[in-house]
Design an enzyme around this catalytic site. Sequence first.
Site, short mmCIF file in Angstrom:
data_model
loop_
_atom_site.label_atom_id
_atom_site.label_comp_id
_atom_site.label_asym_id
_atom_site.label_seq_id
_atom_site.Cartn_x
_atom_site.Cartn_y
_atom_site.Cartn_z
N ALA A 1 -4.21 -5.56 14.32
CA ALA A 1 -4.63 -4.34 15.02
C ALA A 1 -3.47 -3.39 15.25
CB ALA A 1 -5.29 -4.69 16.35
N ASN B 1 3.24 -7.65 3.67
CA ASN B 1 4.39 -7.79 2.77
C ASN B 1 5.13 -9.11 2.99
OD1 ASN B 1 4.45 -5.41 1.15
ND2 ASN B 1 5.01 -4.23 2.96
N HIS C 1 5.10 -4.84 -5.85
CA HIS C 1 5.18 -3.81 -4.82
C HIS C 1 6.56 -3.87 -4.19
CE1 HIS C 1 3.88 -0.96 -1.89
NE2 HIS C 1 3.92 -1.81 -0.88
#
Length: 319
Positions: free
Chosen positions: A11, A121, A176
Amino acid sequence: MRQRKIGLVGAGNIGGTLAHMIALENWGAVAVVDIAEGVAQGKALDLSQAGSLSGYDSPIRAGNDYSLLEGADAIVVTAGVPRKPGMSRDDLVEVNTKITKQVGENIKKHAPDAFVVMVTNPLDAMVWVMQHVSGLPPHKVVGMAGVLDSARFCHFLSEALGVSHQDIQTMVMGGHGDTMVPLVRYTTVSGVPLPQCISEGMITEKQVDAIIERTRKGGAEIVALLGSGSAFYAPAVSALSMVKSYLFDEKRLLPCAAWLQGDYGIKDIYAGVPVIIGKEGVEKIVSLELNEQEKKQFDQSVTAVKDITAAAKKILAGL
């Protein structure tokens, strides 16, 4: 008719932005889970109170219990420690492997049929951890990477060329991170190949090279500017485009971290490639013809992904 349910794990800024955007679209119920006491609940209450003013009725439920994800159609996972100035994505692998393991176990328990989009990540490694732990089929677990990286590449090109974002189509492959591969040959401006734009003097090759480097460092640039926290608007929109393509069977062709089984000569790894996302999840991996230089760069990027994934595997084995 059964109401759709979209789950959000985490959140923070991305999770809160996603909850707001999904509510505005009136796609269905939103379930937000976060281990921090009160954070998810507070944002859900705030968003719910905005409903009458914004014209949405989407129920938004939030809490610390993963049972809120029960029966979710799609789940976006942003839970994890964000990067801080000077920190690489690789630095995050140990702590976020532990977090992703917990999330994956709970998705397996409460939403085993969901389509899962990973944002945490180091992205490519965390997608592998999620799929491995959750046991979901690989075509139902993907990573949000190339969509965001392509959007950054598009923005920088738009500024340099003085044209609308809407007229630029780009494609970024690979991991990425700093080894990602923006594909100049597959980039067009309203159908005009970018190499032709260079030859006609609309932009220089030196400018394009600088834009490629800036794209690779795009996340770090924002981290440095913010001082605390990381990008969240563009990542949220990027993840949402993937979820939308799944929920509404749009068949969008999007660059995502997908499970490769011989595609591009790569096997048993998650890496960024163009895929078609529809109601079955990743329905097709699109094989682009790469020239020698592009293939070399892509292979180097995949090697970096393999290294960080191997580190995640070792950490996971020890938990």
